[in-house]
Design an enzyme around this catalytic site. Sequence first.
Site, PDB file in Angstrom:
ATOM      1  N   ASP A  58       0.729  -1.235  -0.014  1.00 22.30           N
ATOM      2  CA  ASP A  58       0.114  -0.131  -0.189  1.00 22.30           C
ATOM      3  C   ASP A  58       0.942   1.330  -0.066  1.00 22.30           C
ATOM      4  N   ALA A  81      -0.610   5.080  -8.902  1.00 26.19           N
ATOM      5  CA  ALA A  81      -1.633   4.642  -7.869  1.00 26.19           C
ATOM      6  C   ALA A  81      -2.945   5.396  -7.273  1.00 26.19           C
ATOM      7  N   THR A 133      -4.900  14.127 -13.640  1.00 26.57           N
ATOM      8  CA  THR A 133      -6.098  14.298 -14.513  1.00 26.57           C
ATOM      9  C   THR A 133      -6.636  15.462 -14.929  1.00 26.57           C
ATOM     10  N   ASP A 134      -7.499  15.559 -16.070  1.00 28.07           N
ATOM     11  CA  ASP A 134      -7.827  16.775 -16.443  1.00 28.07           C
ATOM     12  C   ASP A 134      -9.069  17.204 -15.745  1.00 28.07           C
ATOM     13  N   GLU A 135      -9.760  16.117 -14.909  1.00 25.93           N
ATOM     14  CA  GLU A 135     -10.810  16.413 -13.997  1.00 25.93           C
ATOM     15  C   GLU A 135     -10.621  17.611 -13.163  1.00 25.93           C
ATOM     16  N   TYR A 159     -13.897  12.270  -6.476  1.00 24.91           N
ATOM     17  CA  TYR A 159     -12.680  11.639  -7.283  1.00 24.91           C
ATOM     18  C   TYR A 159     -11.862  12.881  -7.551  1.00 24.91           C
ATOM     19  N   SER A 162     -10.183  14.822  -4.544  1.00 29.30           N
ATOM     20  CA  SER A 162      -9.048  14.144  -4.042  1.00 29.30           C
ATOM     21  C   SER A 162      -7.979  14.200  -4.965  1.00 29.30           C
ATOM     22  N   LYS A 163      -8.091  14.138  -6.419  1.00 22.90           N
ATOM     23  CA  LYS A 163      -6.823  14.356  -7.381  1.00 22.90           C
ATOM     24  C   LYS A 163      -6.259  15.718  -7.267  1.00 22.90           C
ATOM     25  N   PRO A 214     -25.531   1.345 -20.966  1.00 21.74           N
ATOM     26  CA  PRO A 214     -26.254   2.651 -20.035  1.00 21.74           C
ATOM     27  C   PRO A 214     -25.605   3.888 -20.621  1.00 21.74           C
ATOM     28  N   ASP A 289     -28.807  10.227 -14.911  1.00 25.34           N
ATOM     29  CA  ASP A 289     -27.332  11.062 -14.818  1.00 25.34           C
ATOM     30  C   ASP A 289     -26.510  10.639 -13.836  1.00 25.34           C
ATOM     31  N   ARG A 290     -25.212  10.941 -13.712  1.00 29.07           N
ATOM     32  CA  ARG A 290     -24.284  10.760 -12.608  1.00 29.07           C
ATOM     33  C   ARG A 290     -24.672  12.185 -12.032  1.00 29.07           C
ATOM     34  N   HIS A 293     -22.622  15.583 -12.765  1.00 29.49           N
ATOM     35  CA  HIS A 293     -21.802  15.181 -13.713  1.00 29.49           C
ATOM     36  C   HIS A 293     -21.232  16.324 -14.629  1.00 29.49           C
TER      37      HIS A 293
HETATM   38  P1  NAD Z   1      -6.891   1.980 -12.120  1.00 27.44           P
HETATM   39  O1  NAD Z   1      -7.998   2.218 -11.029  1.00 27.44           O
HETATM   40  O2  NAD Z   1      -7.209   1.233 -13.327  1.00 27.44           O
HETATM   41  O3  NAD Z   1      -5.662   1.627 -11.290  1.00 27.44           O
HETATM   42  C1  NAD Z   1      -5.042   1.974 -10.190  1.00 27.44           C
HETATM   43  C2  NAD Z   1      -4.193   0.903  -9.615  1.00 27.44           C
HETATM   44  O4  NAD Z   1      -3.615   1.744  -8.282  1.00 27.44           O
HETATM   45  C3  NAD Z   1      -4.690  -0.468  -9.282  1.00 27.44           C
HETATM   46  O5  NAD Z   1      -3.659  -1.135  -9.782  1.00 27.44           O
HETATM   47  C4  NAD Z   1      -4.573  -0.382  -7.600  1.00 27.44           C
HETATM   48  O6  NAD Z   1      -4.657  -1.748  -7.473  1.00 27.44           O
HETATM   49  C5  NAD Z   1      -3.699   0.529  -7.296  1.00 27.44           C
HETATM   50  N1  NAD Z   1      -3.772   0.984  -6.121  1.00 27.44           N
HETATM   51  C6  NAD Z   1      -5.066   1.615  -5.699  1.00 27.44           C
HETATM   52  N2  NAD Z   1      -4.780   2.009  -4.153  1.00 27.44           N
HETATM   53  C7  NAD Z   1      -3.486   1.586  -3.987  1.00 27.44           C
HETATM   54  C8  NAD Z   1      -2.805   1.818  -2.767  1.00 27.44           C
HETATM   55  N3  NAD Z   1      -3.362   2.369  -1.761  1.00 27.44           N
HETATM   56  N4  NAD Z   1      -1.609   1.596  -2.724  1.00 27.44           N
HETATM   57  C9  NAD Z   1      -0.835   0.970  -3.628  1.00 27.44           C
HETATM   58  N5  NAD Z   1      -1.750   0.543  -4.982  1.00 27.44           N
HETATM   59  C10 NAD Z   1      -2.925   1.192  -4.911  1.00 27.44           C
HETATM   60  O7  NAD Z   1      -6.405   3.536 -12.714  1.00 27.44           O
HETATM   61  P2  NAD Z   1      -5.964   4.032 -13.949  1.00 27.44           P
HETATM   62  O8  NAD Z   1      -7.127   4.396 -14.790  1.00 27.44           O
HETATM   63  O9  NAD Z   1      -4.851   3.089 -14.430  1.00 27.44           O
HETATM   64  O10 NAD Z   1      -5.131   5.498 -13.434  1.00 27.44           O
HETATM   65  C11 NAD Z   1      -3.927   5.418 -13.109  1.00 27.44           C
HETATM   66  C12 NAD Z   1      -3.643   7.061 -12.683  1.00 27.44           C
HETATM   67  O11 NAD Z   1      -3.960   7.884 -13.674  1.00 27.44           O
HETATM   68  C13 NAD Z   1      -4.547   7.646 -11.598  1.00 27.44           C
HETATM   69  O12 NAD Z   1      -3.874   8.189 -10.776  1.00 27.44           O
HETATM   70  C14 NAD Z   1      -5.593   8.218 -12.480  1.00 27.44           C
HETATM   71  O13 NAD Z   1      -6.128   9.342 -11.556  1.00 27.44           O
HETATM   72  C15 NAD Z   1      -4.869   8.868 -13.266  1.00 27.44           C
HETATM   73  N6  NAD Z   1      -5.732   9.159 -14.591  1.00 27.44           N
HETATM   74  C16 NAD Z   1      -6.407   8.375 -15.237  1.00 27.44           C
HETATM   75  C17 NAD Z   1      -7.165   8.591 -16.381  1.00 27.44           C
HETATM   76  C18 NAD Z   1      -8.056   7.540 -17.140  1.00 27.44           C
HETATM   77  O14 NAD Z   1      -8.568   7.868 -18.196  1.00 27.44           O
HETATM   78  N7  NAD Z   1      -8.067   6.078 -16.503  1.00 27.44           N
HETATM   79  C19 NAD Z   1      -6.838   9.784 -17.050  1.00 27.44           C
HETATM   80  C20 NAD Z   1      -6.200  10.577 -16.717  1.00 27.44           C
HETATM   81  C21 NAD Z   1      -5.277  10.260 -15.361  1.00 27.44           C
HETATM   82  O1  DAU Z   2     -10.905  12.845 -17.658  1.00 26.69           O
HETATM   83  C1  DAU Z   2      -9.869  11.804 -17.134  1.00 26.69           C
HETATM   84  C2  DAU Z   2     -10.657  10.705 -16.269  1.00 26.69           C
HETATM   85  O2  DAU Z   2     -11.374   9.995 -17.362  1.00 26.69           O
HETATM   86  C3  DAU Z   2      -9.781  10.061 -15.244  1.00 26.69           C
HETATM   87  O3  DAU Z   2      -9.143  10.876 -14.381  1.00 26.69           O
HETATM   88  C4  DAU Z   2     -10.565   9.183 -14.634  1.00 26.69           C
HETATM   89  O4  DAU Z   2     -10.008   8.318 -13.818  1.00 26.69           O
HETATM   90  C5  DAU Z   2     -11.321   8.195 -15.649  1.00 26.69           C
HETATM   91  O5  DAU Z   2     -12.217   7.387 -15.078  1.00 26.69           O
HETATM   92  C6  DAU Z   2     -12.050   8.988 -16.598  1.00 26.69           C
HETATM   93  O6  DAU Z   2     -13.436   9.856 -15.879  1.00 26.69           O
HETATM   94  P1  DAU Z   2     -14.865   9.614 -16.632  1.00 26.69           P
HETATM   95  O7  DAU Z   2     -15.716   9.701 -15.418  1.00 26.69           O
HETATM   96  O8  DAU Z   2     -14.932  10.823 -17.646  1.00 26.69           O
HETATM   97  O9  DAU Z   2     -14.824   8.247 -17.114  1.00 26.69           O
HETATM   98  P2  DAU Z   2     -16.025   7.220 -17.365  1.00 26.69           P
HETATM   99  O10 DAU Z   2     -15.254   6.014 -18.250  1.00 26.69           O
HETATM  100  O11 DAU Z   2     -16.584   6.723 -16.270  1.00 26.69           O
HETATM  101  O12 DAU Z   2     -17.004   7.847 -18.139  1.00 26.69           O
HETATM  102  C7  DAU Z   2     -16.813   8.500 -19.175  1.00 26.69           C
HETATM  103  C8  DAU Z   2     -18.256   9.145 -19.481  1.00 26.69           C
HETATM  104  O13 DAU Z   2     -19.268   8.632 -19.737  1.00 26.69           O
HETATM  105  C9  DAU Z   2     -18.669  10.293 -18.575  1.00 26.69           C
HETATM  106  O14 DAU Z   2     -19.113  11.363 -19.100  1.00 26.69           O
HETATM  107  C10 DAU Z   2     -19.703   9.445 -17.830  1.00 26.69           C
HETATM  108  C11 DAU Z   2     -20.293   8.520 -19.071  1.00 26.69           C
HETATM  109  N1  DAU Z   2     -20.895   7.104 -18.617  1.00 26.69           N
HETATM  110  C12 DAU Z   2     -20.057   6.424 -18.027  1.00 26.69           C
HETATM  111  C13 DAU Z   2     -20.285   5.135 -17.656  1.00 26.69           C
HETATM  112  C14 DAU Z   2     -19.403   4.255 -16.729  1.00 26.69           C
HETATM  113  C15 DAU Z   2     -22.066   6.655 -19.065  1.00 26.69           C
HETATM  114  O15 DAU Z   2     -22.687   7.351 -19.717  1.00 26.69           O
HETATM  115  N2  DAU Z   2     -22.594   5.381 -18.854  1.00 26.69           N
HETATM  116  C16 DAU Z   2     -21.473   4.494 -18.052  1.00 26.69           C
HETATM  117  O16 DAU Z   2     -22.142   3.526 -17.770  1.00 26.69           O
END
Ligand code: NAD
Ligand code: DAU
Length: 353
Positions: A58, A81, A133-135, A159, A162-163, A214, A289-290, A293
């Site tokens: 961890d 992570a 992230t861009d969020e 989320y 926290s980022k 969905p 909706d989320r 959102h």
């Molecule tokens: P993910 O959820 O697929 O993977 C997260 C990983 O972190 C997992 O392997 C999990 O086991 C590990 N983890 C979680 N808590 C932990 C802890 N306390 N200690 C050690 N390991 C831990 O996430 P992802 O989509 O691969 O995203 C990776 C990073 O990139 C994140 O920081 C996310 O915010 C960022 N990011 C993601 C996206 C996206 O579209 N997925 C876009 C921009 C930035």
């Molecule tokens: O922008 C970067 C981010 O992108 C990362 O930081 C996050 O870790 C990653 O999860 C992602 O976030 P989003 O919320 O944009 O991704 P998600 O795939 O959950 O959703 C993408 C869009 O689709 C969002 O507008 C919500 C919508 N959605 C999502 C799900 C899961 C739906 O309409 N239906 C669904 O079931």
Amino acid sequence: MTILVTGGAGFIGSNFVLDWLAQGDEPVVNLDALTYAGNLRNLASLQGDARHVFVHGDICDRALVDQLLAQHRPRAVVHFAAESHVDRSIHGPGAFVRTNVEGTFTLLEAARAHWGALQGEEKSAFRFLHVSTDEVYGSLAPDAPAFTEEHPYEPNSPYSASKAASDHLVRAWHHTYGLPVLTTNCSNNYGPFHFPEKLIPLLIVNALAGKPLPVYGDGRQIRDWLYVRDHCSGIRAVLAGGRVGQTYNIGGWNEQANIDIVQKVCALLDELRPDAAGPYARLVTHVADRPGHDRRYAIDARKLERELGWRPAETFDSGIRKTVQWYLDHPDWVAEVQSGAYREWLSTNYAAR
Ligand code: NAD
Ligand code: DAU
């Protein structure tokens, strides 16, 4: 030389580790807690490869992080992570504060102590690269310009808050203590090993199972999609040449409304795995909706291009085709991740929508 990667069994982290070791021989120590999102199967091709040292642990465990830094003396920490799913953060924000804020704090403190004791070239070369992230920038109006690195922070979900908090900690550890940090803020990734709680893999997995697709609300929310291996190449570029203390946006110049993504995935599946029951788009289902959102994200990645020459290699058409094909070619991976915990999540998030 060695790098320490956190979260390297997750979606982006595992793609990063695989690409890193495909491109060179510098070893990777991979610290991952193997939450529901972590999957060692993503790294199966590295079995027996001495360049990859997996540590199940961890990032909040300071003693463990100290020990890894002392033992392996990495030249860099690349910090992936995190708890990463917005919908999960709405249902249970506590884990997001713990891992994303407390975990990043723990890593920063351990890295500060380690870096403080280094000398000479080892000290000047050390980097702490924080993957964000861009969020954190909030939601854009339809006609607003894309997020630059100067855009104010306006996180809207647990989320993204926290980022954002973790980004601020990273910034402060540089400003106050001089820790040589780099931060990347990336848009939505897609590609192999994407956990099917996120939109694109959920669409593929549900469509193949004949389940509803969905779409939250009107489906007109916009995301800026980047193929995951392009994100990894952007991180490598920043690690190699980014200016210490700077943040770099990474994005695909590829804004698309969710409903258009849904239609494209359905059309590709119709072509690659036609369903006798009819076009996959018949499964599209608008659901509630989320909450909170964000309507639109768009990344201006010109700083990274100007300073480090980075551009994405994939277009959306090439990347999404590779992605759909990857899911069709890996039914075992898909079956394995659909564990009891995954089914529980589907019922938590979708049953009452
Ligand atoms: P993910 O959820 O697929 O993977 C997260 C990983 O972190 C997992 O392997 C999990 O086991 C590990 N983890 C979680 N808590 C932990 C802890 N306390 N200690 C050690 N390991 C831990 O996430 P992802 O989509 O691969 O995203 C990776 C990073 O990139 C994140 O920081 C996310 O915010 C960022 N990011 C993601 C996206 C996206 O579209 N997925 C876009 C921009 C930035
Ligand atoms: O922008 C970067 C981010 O992108 C990362 O930081 C996050 O870790 C990653 O999860 C992602 O976030 P989003 O919320 O944009 O991704 P998600 O795939 O959950 O959703 C993408 C869009 O689709 C969002 O507008 C919500 C919508 N959605 C999502 C799900 C899961 C739906 O309409 N239906 C669904 O079931």
